[in-house]
Structure formats: structure tokens, C-alpha cells
Design a protein around this motif. Sequence first.
Motif, PDB file in Angstrom:
ATOM      1  N   GLU A  23       1.028   0.118   4.952  1.00 30.16           N
ATOM      2  CA  GLU A  23       2.269   0.870   4.742  1.00 30.16           C
ATOM      3  C   GLU A  23       3.410   0.282   5.570  1.00 30.16           C
ATOM      4  OE1 GLU A  23       5.049   3.379   3.255  1.00 30.16           O
ATOM      5  OE2 GLU A  23       3.038   2.918   2.502  1.00 30.16           O
ATOM      6  N   ARG A  24       3.103  -0.198   6.763  1.00 28.89           N
ATOM      7  CA  ARG A  24       4.136  -0.855   7.573  1.00 28.89           C
ATOM      8  C   ARG A  24       4.656  -2.102   6.863  1.00 28.89           C
ATOM      9  NH1 ARG A  24       4.395   0.644  13.128  1.00 28.89           N
ATOM     10  NH2 ARG A  24       2.672   1.968  13.820  1.00 28.89           N
ATOM     11  N   GLN A  27       6.963  -0.960   4.077  1.00 28.82           N
ATOM     12  CA  GLN A  27       8.255  -0.525   4.588  1.00 28.82           C
ATOM     13  C   GLN A  27       9.100  -1.713   5.032  1.00 28.82           C
ATOM     14  OE1 GLN A  27       9.538   2.491   4.374  1.00 28.82           O
ATOM     15  NE2 GLN A  27       7.642   3.107   3.352  1.00 28.82           N
TER      16      GLN A  27
END
Length: 219
Positions: A23-24, A27
Motif C-alpha cells: 500500500e505504501r 500511495q
Amino acid sequence: MTTADNALFQWVPIRSLAPRHRERAAQHLLALEPRDRYLRFGYAATDEQVRRYVDGLDFERDELFGIFNRKLVLIAMAHLAYAPEAKTPEQRRTAEFGVSVLKQARGRGYGARLFDRAMLHARNRGCDRLFIHALSENSAMLKIAANAGATVQRDGPESEAWLKLPPDDLASRVDELVSQQAAELDFRFKVHAHRMNRLMGMVRDVGDHISEKGRIASE
């Protein structure tokens, strides 16, 4: 200042990324400026296409590296990819490199640092060639490759760069091990500092709330 001192002064903590960082990574890529996203993917990738790319990352086969700031934001990321179905010895010895850096972190040499780390890891994994496919207008990426000694071939709007890697040795393996451990330690410090800042913020909020209640009660 000697070359060694200068290298130490400019050390950048580069950390290997794991599936828990997916998810990082998403993003980070979604936060790229439209122009930077276009150069990274070679086309104007939509948010949905970026998500599909991240969902398809194979952390077992490939290697991803990242640079985090003090707020634990992934500001630069590199993807060292291996052919999913390599059939020839040459394909199994070749890795492809891609990199992205957020706008606020550009101009600090992060792309070149990630490239150096990728070269080191590829060497230690038995690869002897690093490959870059980029748009010809992506001058920053092609410059990083050329400065490392890669042969750059331009074919209209697209370019390819090939870099021959030396074989791994004890020094290269120790270098990667030390760099990885130092980056892990740096990341732990950042996590601790981030948690302490959040805790202090909560304490301040509680103190402000108590002071405000006391002020109201005394009126």
C-alpha cells in the motif's frame, strides 16, 4: 574531505520493501506528478492502472527498494524486475530497472543511489546485465544509466540502456549486507520517533483540553 568521507556523509538509507509495503508503494506512485507518472510508466497511467501494477508486484521474484523520510513517507522507490518466464540463460542473468521519485525529493540524487543499490543486488543475485527501457525524453533516467557506464540506444521516442555488471565477490556481498542492516536500523529509529511525536501530540491535546475546561469552569 576524502572520497570515502564524502560517500559516508552522503549515505542514504535504502530499505528493501516487502509485501506489507504494497500500500505504501501504491500511495507513492499515485502521489507522482502527472509528468513523473508518465515518464515512470511510459504512458499516462490512470489510478486504476497504477493499482493493477502494484497488485501485480511479485515480491518473491523481484526486488523493490525504497527511501523513507522522517514521516515514514516513501519518497523514492526502485523496482528491480526479473523475467517471469525466463527461458534462456541470458534472460535469467538480466534484470530490468525502474525508478520513481516524488517531486519534493528530486535533486538529491536518490534515483542514482537506488540505481547503485539495484546494481549491487543484481550482481549478488548472479545477474550480469542490467536493462532499462525508458522514453527518450526521460533524460534523468538515461543520464543515470549513462553515468554508470551503460550503453544507451535511442530509437525514436523510446530508448534502451544496457549495463554489464561485474561478478559478485565478498566485498559486494558485505557491502549489501551492511547497507541493508544500516537502513533497517535507520527505519526503526524513524518509526520510534514517529510514534513518540504522535504520543507527544496526544499529550499536548489532552493538556490543552484540560486547560480549556479549567478556564471555562472559572468563568
